[in-house]
Design a protein around this motif. Structure first.
Motif, PDB file in Angstrom:
ATOM      1  N   ALA A 105       0.837  -1.204   0.000  1.00 46.88           N
ATOM      2  CA  ALA A 105       0.000   0.000   0.000  1.00 46.88           C
ATOM      3  C   ALA A 105       0.872   1.253   0.000  1.00 46.88           C
ATOM      4  O   ALA A 105       2.081   1.198   0.277  1.00 46.88           O
ATOM      5  N   ASP A 106       0.254   2.374  -0.320  1.00 50.67           N
ATOM      6  CA  ASP A 106       0.954   3.657  -0.346  1.00 50.67           C
ATOM      7  C   ASP A 106       0.654   4.504   0.878  1.00 50.67           C
ATOM      8  O   ASP A 106       1.370   5.460   1.156  1.00 50.67           O
ATOM      9  N   ASN A 107      -0.402   4.172   1.585  1.00 48.70           N
ATOM     10  CA  ASN A 107      -0.764   4.871   2.821  1.00 48.70           C
ATOM     11  C   ASN A 107      -1.494   3.879   3.707  1.00 48.70           C
ATOM     12  O   ASN A 107      -2.387   3.171   3.240  1.00 48.70           O
ATOM     13  N   VAL A 108      -1.097   3.796   4.956  1.00 51.61           N
ATOM     14  CA  VAL A 108      -1.792   2.919   5.899  1.00 51.61           C
ATOM     15  C   VAL A 108      -2.195   3.735   7.128  1.00 51.61           C
ATOM     16  O   VAL A 108      -1.531   4.694   7.506  1.00 51.61           O
ATOM     17  N   GLY A 109      -3.302   3.350   7.715  1.00 52.18           N
ATOM     18  CA  GLY A 109      -3.771   3.998   8.936  1.00 52.18           C
ATOM     19  C   GLY A 109      -4.690   3.060   9.683  1.00 52.18           C
ATOM     20  O   GLY A 109      -5.083   2.006   9.167  1.00 52.18           O
ATOM     21  N   GLY A 110      -5.045   3.453  10.886  1.00 54.27           N
ATOM     22  CA  GLY A 110      -5.849   2.558  11.713  1.00 54.27           C
ATOM     23  C   GLY A 110      -7.021   3.244  12.372  1.00 54.27           C
ATOM     24  O   GLY A 110      -7.697   4.072  11.762  1.00 54.27           O
ATOM     25  N   ILE A 111      -7.237   2.917  13.622  1.00 56.09           N
ATOM     26  CA  ILE A 111      -8.441   3.324  14.344  1.00 56.09           C
ATOM     27  C   ILE A 111      -8.209   4.624  15.107  1.00 56.09           C
ATOM     28  O   ILE A 111      -7.224   4.780  15.821  1.00 56.09           O
ATOM     29  N   MET A 112      -9.141   5.550  14.932  1.00 59.32           N
ATOM     30  CA  MET A 112      -9.168   6.793  15.699  1.00 59.32           C
ATOM     31  C   MET A 112      -9.949   6.501  16.977  1.00 59.32           C
ATOM     32  O   MET A 112     -11.174   6.594  17.009  1.00 59.32           O
ATOM     33  N   ASP A 113      -9.252   6.110  18.025  1.00 58.91           N
ATOM     34  CA  ASP A 113      -9.882   5.630  19.244  1.00 58.91           C
ATOM     35  C   ASP A 113     -10.147   6.803  20.187  1.00 58.91           C
ATOM     36  O   ASP A 113      -9.319   7.175  21.007  1.00 58.91           O
ATOM     37  N   ALA A 114     -11.341   7.395  20.051  1.00 63.60           N
ATOM     38  CA  ALA A 114     -11.689   8.574  20.841  1.00 63.60           C
ATOM     39  C   ALA A 114     -11.844   8.207  22.318  1.00 63.60           C
ATOM     40  O   ALA A 114     -12.574   7.273  22.656  1.00 63.60           O
ATOM     41  N   ARG A 115     -11.182   8.970  23.174  1.00 64.85           N
ATOM     42  CA  ARG A 115     -11.252   8.751  24.617  1.00 64.85           C
ATOM     43  C   ARG A 115     -11.276  10.103  25.323  1.00 64.85           C
ATOM     44  O   ARG A 115     -10.445  10.968  25.062  1.00 64.85           O
ATOM     45  N   GLY A 116     -12.241  10.283  26.205  1.00 65.80           N
ATOM     46  CA  GLY A 116     -12.353  11.531  26.937  1.00 65.80           C
ATOM     47  C   GLY A 116     -12.115  11.347  28.415  1.00 65.80           C
ATOM     48  O   GLY A 116     -11.996  10.216  28.910  1.00 65.80           O
ATOM     49  N   THR A 117     -12.060  12.465  29.127  1.00 64.91           N
ATOM     50  CA  THR A 117     -11.867  12.424  30.578  1.00 64.91           C
ATOM     51  C   THR A 117     -13.086  12.980  31.311  1.00 64.91           C
ATOM     52  O   THR A 117     -13.573  12.366  32.253  1.00 64.91           O
ATOM     53  N   THR A 118     -13.591  14.140  30.896  1.00 71.64           N
ATOM     54  CA  THR A 118     -14.786  14.695  31.526  1.00 71.64           C
ATOM     55  C   THR A 118     -16.024  13.943  31.020  1.00 71.64           C
ATOM     56  O   THR A 118     -15.970  13.265  29.989  1.00 71.64           O
ATOM     57  N   PRO A 119     -17.168  14.046  31.720  1.00 74.19           N
ATOM     58  CA  PRO A 119     -18.381  13.371  31.234  1.00 74.19           C
ATOM     59  C   PRO A 119     -18.753  13.760  29.797  1.00 74.19           C
ATOM     60  O   PRO A 119     -19.143  12.896  29.007  1.00 74.19           O
ATOM     61  N   PHE A 120     -18.634  15.062  29.454  1.00 72.67           N
ATOM     62  CA  PHE A 120     -18.995  15.441  28.085  1.00 72.67           C
ATOM     63  C   PHE A 120     -17.994  14.885  27.080  1.00 72.67           C
ATOM     64  O   PHE A 120     -18.382  14.398  26.011  1.00 72.67           O
TER      65      PHE A 120
END
Length: 319
Positions: A105-120
């Motif tokens: 491949a010419d470009n590889v990427g994976g998972i954007m694993d969103a993680r927060g700290t505050t409730p919102f």
């Protein structure tokens, strides 16, 4: 790494790159924009402290300009885009280079694993990991390895980047999708792998989240104008929802049965938000419907109100 007003995250982001377990040479090029905090001072200090870190100016502060400046200043055959808001694991570059070699491949990427700290923030992260919030893109919700339209961040062969002229400086947003589209038009391959997981820190307020997704919608409309036929059902769903819900609400002022549309949307988002947030605290679950609705409406309104002049070169960068 393009950096602008990143005093809070920059040092940790650079450290994570320098601590990669990759056996080859690694360099970090920071494209530093005109920041309102101590980002420029901190970037200069990091460069003085480690010869592997260099800085280049990005006077406009715009992401595509910064990316292109950093790419031009870098020297490796493999170029990895990293954002100061992202947190990459120690094996990130090793894994990406392996996948590049194995797949061709010419470009590889994976998972954007969103993680927060505050409730919102945690509510936004929950929404971003759910098809109800962002659709079924594998870099958001996961899935099997394979070719993809686009991936999060990206680790590229330099030759491929240079063949398409890098990032189009016109695109303040959606520059990743647009550039990957040009790669695929050349017959090159963009590859998703679940082996790459990057922690992403979501916006901390409703206002900032709305501004972010409004920008996404506006610029995705520009991509559709520049590259006709690229707006699929997933991208059209938010503007159709906004237009349909508003129209039904207006009609409902005189003909009450039409109110089933906005009420049905509200019920679906509320119940769906509670379901996808299963296992979260009550404070987070209560905020997930708000996060989902903000993302839907801001993206849809941005798409519908995106002026044709944006496609002609006028820029409305949202910082």
């Amino acid at each position: 790494m393009p950096v602008l007003d990143e005093e809070r995250h920059l040092e940790d982001s650079v450290r994570q790159v320098l601590e990669q377990d990759y056996e080859g040479r690694v360099e970090v090029v920071l494209a530093v924009g005109p920041s309102s905090d101590r980002t420029e001072e901190l970037a200069a200090r990091l460069a003085r402290a480690d010869p592997r870190v260099r800085t280049v100016p990005n006077p406009s502060g715009r992401t595509p300009d910064g990316l292109n400046a950093a790419i031009a200043a870098s020297r490796g055959e493999v170029v990895a885009r990293v954002d100061a808001h992202a947190e990459i694991p120690p094996s990130y570059i090793t894994t990406a280079v392996r996948v590049l070699d194995e797949t061709g491949a010419d470009n590889v990427g994976g998972i954007m694993d969103a993680r927060g700290t505050t409730p919102f923030e945690r509510a936004v992260a929950t929404a971003m990991r759910s098809p109800l919030g962002v659709g079924g893109s594998r870099f958001h919700v996961g899935g099997g390895a394979g070719e993809a339209d686009t991936v999060y961040l990206g680790v590229f062969r330099r030759e491929a980047l240079e063949s398409v002229g890098g990032y189009d400086p016109h695109f303040s947003r959606a520059q990743d999708w647009e550039m990957n589209h040009r790669l695929r038009q050349q017959g090159r391959r963009v590859w998703f792998t679940p082996d790459l997981v990057v922690t992403y820190r979501p916006r901390s307020t409703v206002r900032r989240l709305a501004a972010q997704y409004r920008g996404y919608g506006r610029w995705r409309r520009v991509v559709a104008r520049r590259h006709p036929g690229t707006a699929n059902a997933r991208y059209l769903a938010p503007p159709v929802m906004v237009a349909g819900t508003l129209a039904a609400t207006v009609v409902g002022l005189r003909w009450r049965p039409a109110l089933v549309v906005p009420l049905g949307y509200a019920a679906a988002v509320t119940v769906g938000g509670w379901v996808v947030a299963k296992g979260e605290t009550p404070a987070v679950r209560a905020r997930v419907p708000l996060a989902i609705a903000t993302m839907h409406w801001a993206w849809g309104i941005g798409f519908l109100t995106s002026p044709a002049s944006l496609a002609d070169g006028w820029d409305d960068q949202i910082r």
